[in-house]
Design a protein around this motif. Structure first.
Motif, PDB file in Angstrom:
ATOM      1  N   GLU A   1      36.369  37.534  41.518  1.00 53.57           N
ATOM      2  CA  GLU A   1      37.595  38.205  41.979  1.00 53.57           C
ATOM      3  C   GLU A   1      37.770  39.554  41.281  1.00 53.57           C
ATOM      4  OE1 GLU A   1      40.690  37.648  43.621  1.00 53.57           O
ATOM      5  OE2 GLU A   1      40.108  35.888  44.763  1.00 53.57           O
ATOM      6  N   TRP A   2      37.597  39.559  39.969  1.00 55.66           N
ATOM      7  CA  TRP A   2      37.838  40.786  39.218  1.00 55.66           C
ATOM      8  C   TRP A   2      36.683  41.770  39.315  1.00 55.66           C
ATOM      9  CZ3 TRP A   2      42.560  42.040  37.824  1.00 55.66           C
ATOM     10  CH2 TRP A   2      43.512  41.010  37.753  1.00 55.66           C
TER      11      TRP A   2
ATOM     12  N   ASN B   1      37.122  33.430  38.992  1.00 57.91           N
ATOM     13  CA  ASN B   1      37.930  34.530  38.487  1.00 57.91           C
ATOM     14  C   ASN B   1      37.071  35.766  38.222  1.00 57.91           C
ATOM     15  OD1 ASN B   1      40.640  35.308  37.634  1.00 57.91           O
ATOM     16  ND2 ASN B   1      39.811  35.416  35.565  1.00 57.91           N
TER      17      ASN B   1
ATOM     18  N   LEU C   1      37.739  38.005  33.518  1.00 56.07           N
ATOM     19  CA  LEU C   1      38.319  39.240  34.038  1.00 56.07           C
ATOM     20  C   LEU C   1      37.529  40.447  33.518  1.00 56.07           C
ATOM     21  CD1 LEU C   1      42.128  40.008  34.112  1.00 56.07           C
ATOM     22  CD2 LEU C   1      40.506  41.748  33.409  1.00 56.07           C
TER      23      LEU C   1
ATOM     24  N   TRP D   1      37.712  43.623  42.320  1.00 52.79           N
ATOM     25  CA  TRP D   1      38.858  44.484  42.049  1.00 52.79           C
ATOM     26  C   TRP D   1      38.447  45.736  41.266  1.00 52.79           C
ATOM     27  CZ3 TRP D   1      43.682  45.175  43.589  1.00 52.79           C
ATOM     28  CH2 TRP D   1      44.587  45.861  42.772  1.00 52.79           C
ATOM     29  N   TYR D   2      37.594  45.565  40.266  1.00 51.74           N
ATOM     30  CA  TYR D   2      37.238  46.680  39.389  1.00 51.74           C
ATOM     31  C   TYR D   2      36.124  47.555  39.935  1.00 51.74           C
ATOM     32  CZ  TYR D   2      40.217  45.086  35.598  1.00 51.74           C
ATOM     33  OH  TYR D   2      41.295  44.749  34.844  1.00 51.74           O
TER      34      TYR D   2
ATOM     35  N   VAL E   1      44.669  39.655  44.296  1.00 49.03           N
ATOM     36  CA  VAL E   1      44.708  39.623  42.835  1.00 49.03           C
ATOM     37  C   VAL E   1      46.092  39.206  42.342  1.00 49.03           C
ATOM     38  CG1 VAL E   1      44.514  41.047  40.756  1.00 49.03           C
ATOM     39  CG2 VAL E   1      42.830  41.254  42.551  1.00 49.03           C
TER      40      VAL E   1
ATOM     41  N   GLN F   1      34.800  43.272  35.303  1.00 50.90           N
ATOM     42  CA  GLN F   1      34.804  44.716  35.103  1.00 50.90           C
ATOM     43  C   GLN F   1      33.466  45.177  34.517  1.00 50.90           C
ATOM     44  OE1 GLN F   1      38.025  46.033  32.684  1.00 50.90           O
ATOM     45  NE2 GLN F   1      37.592  48.196  32.965  1.00 50.90           N
TER      46      GLN F   1
ATOM     47  N   TYR G   1      45.961  35.922  39.671  1.00 52.68           N
ATOM     48  CA  TYR G   1      46.350  35.875  38.266  1.00 52.68           C
ATOM     49  C   TYR G   1      47.171  34.629  37.956  1.00 52.68           C
ATOM     50  CZ  TYR G   1      48.332  37.021  33.753  1.00 52.68           C
ATOM     51  OH  TYR G   1      48.702  36.969  32.435  1.00 52.68           O
TER      52      TYR G   1
END
Length: 427
Positions: A23-24, A20, A158, A27-28, A127, A162, A131
């Protein structure tokens, strides 16, 4: 069916959480480095206009999250949580690699922002599925006694993703010039993210399936589908949307948008704004298990109501103070105060949603309504904030966040406490 050992359960929770995180991070990285690559894809003499272009693509990525939630929520309910987690990280890898490789507007014209959009759509699908799969996996893998604590690690990882994106930005800011970062350095995190996603793909293949899914799979339960969710669980789906709306808007306001707000409104330099955001996020991350454990003792509802009440009372004062602050320590204190309040949502929202649904539709029930609310309110947070600023009415955005938290507060007050009435029946 034999019970899973505590050591094996912990290994699976850590493995699911680590995936996880990556993944984030992927994304961030987009949000963290947007200040540098926005001029590459959206050339303009106006800095706010450049950020608006990048924020628009960020928001469009969120629009794909309901589609990803639908497709991969059904996939995870039918094929298993482990299968859903593995598929989501594959798509994330492809999206990150495409962003890292795409030439700028000066080289290929309109194709540059178009390819950026395609990459962000892939990441949005990923994403959207991540989730629901991860929230369901961590909630089902934990024991009932400590479910709030262990499921809080979804937001620990998560936020870690970031935070790692911001820390990488801080390192690159220290070793590279602004010109080099703007020219090519911003591509580094996307290549790093793609490489880490490959590692996570193999990691997730070694996870165990949850007992809750395996138990449901042995019976003739209805097959997961959007129609089943709408017809059989409409109240729960609406509850997920209602409790998500204010929480996700507040979360994205104080995380992805805060860095830009500190530069564009408060007047801090890019590197100082990044450092303030990273420091506040670090404390925020460490607070999640504390709040999750608190919910195991007193229930989920009181914790969410505390977020709602404090959010309604203090959002406008905190944002107004941040707009005029000129001291980095003061900005950090204000940002941290806001994030402490938001922890009442972030630490336990995953377990609350998972506890609302039976196993055969749980991943979809968690993912799809959440993704819709997230697309409407979380994904548009930056764009809405920047639009209000471009209209010289930034304070209206502060009130918008307050109103949405107030709507979620009404939901918190009237919903059942899922700790005491959970639909997760197998540890």
């Amino acid at each position: 069916m034999s019970s899973m050992t505590n050591a094996r359960r912990l290994k699976n929770i850590i493995g699911g959480s680590t995936g996880n995180l990556v993944e984030w991070f992927d994304w961030y990285a987009y949000a963290a480095f947007a200040l540098y690559f926005a001029p590459i894809f959206f050339p303009s003499d106006d800095g706010t206009a450049q950020l608006l272009g990048a924020a628009a693509v960020f928001a469009v990525g969120f629009l794909m999250r309901p589609i990803g939630a639908w497709i991969m929520g059904v996939y995870a309910d039918r094929r298993g949580r482990k299968a859903g987690l593995t598929l989501s990280v594959t798509l994330m890898c492809a999206g990150s690699l495409l962003i890292g490789c795409t030439p700028g507007y000066a080289q290929i014209g309109i194709a540059a922002p178009a390819l950026l959009l395609v990459a962000r759509l892939l990441q949005g699908i990923s994403v959207g599925g991540e989730y629901g799969s991860s929230a369901t996996y961590l909630s089902e893998m934990a024991t009932a006694k400590n479910r709030g604590f262990w499921s809080s690690f979804q937001y620990v990882t998560l936020i870690s993703g970031q935070l790692l994106a911001l820390l990488l930005l801080i390192v690159l800011q220290a070793v590279m010039t602004d010109e080099a970062l703007g020219a090519w350095g911003w591509r580094i995190p996307f290549f790093v993210g793609a490489a880490l996603a490959v590692v996570v793909f193999w990691l997730r293949r070694g996870l165990d399936e949850t007992n809750a899914f395996k138990a449901e799979d042995t019976r003739s339960a209805p097959k997961s589908s959007a129609m089943l969710l709408i017809l059989k669980h409409p109240k729960e789906a609406l509850l997920v949307m209602g409790l998500t709306a204010g929480g996700t808007l507040a979360f994205y306001t104080y995380t992805t948008y805060l860095q830009k707000f500190l530069v564009n409104t408060s007047g801090f330099s890019k590197d100082v704004a990044t450092q303030i955001s990273a420091a506040a996020l670090l404390v925020f991350m460490l607070l999640q298990p504390v709040v999750g454990a608190l919910s195991d003792r007193i229930g989920r509802r009181p914790v969410m109501i505390a977020f709602g009440v404090l959010g309604v009372l203090f959002t406008v004062p905190i944002m107004s103070a941040l707009a005029t602050v000129n001291s980095a320590p003061a900005a950090f204190a204000l940002a941290l105060a806001a994030l402490v309040i938001v922890s009442g949502y972030t630490a336990i929202n995953a377990v609350v949603k998972a506890e609302l649904f039976p196993a055969h539709v749980r991943a979809l029930g968690v993912a799809l309504p959440y993704a819709i609310a997230n697309a409407l309110f979380g994904g548009t947070a930056e764009y809405a904030a920047l639009w209000f600023k471009s209209q010289n009415n930034e304070v209206a955005y502060f009130w918008y966040v307050t109103i949405m938290i107030g709507i979620s507060l009404i939901v918190f007050i009237f919903m059942r406490d899922t700790k005491h009435k959970s639909m997760i029946t197998h540890d």
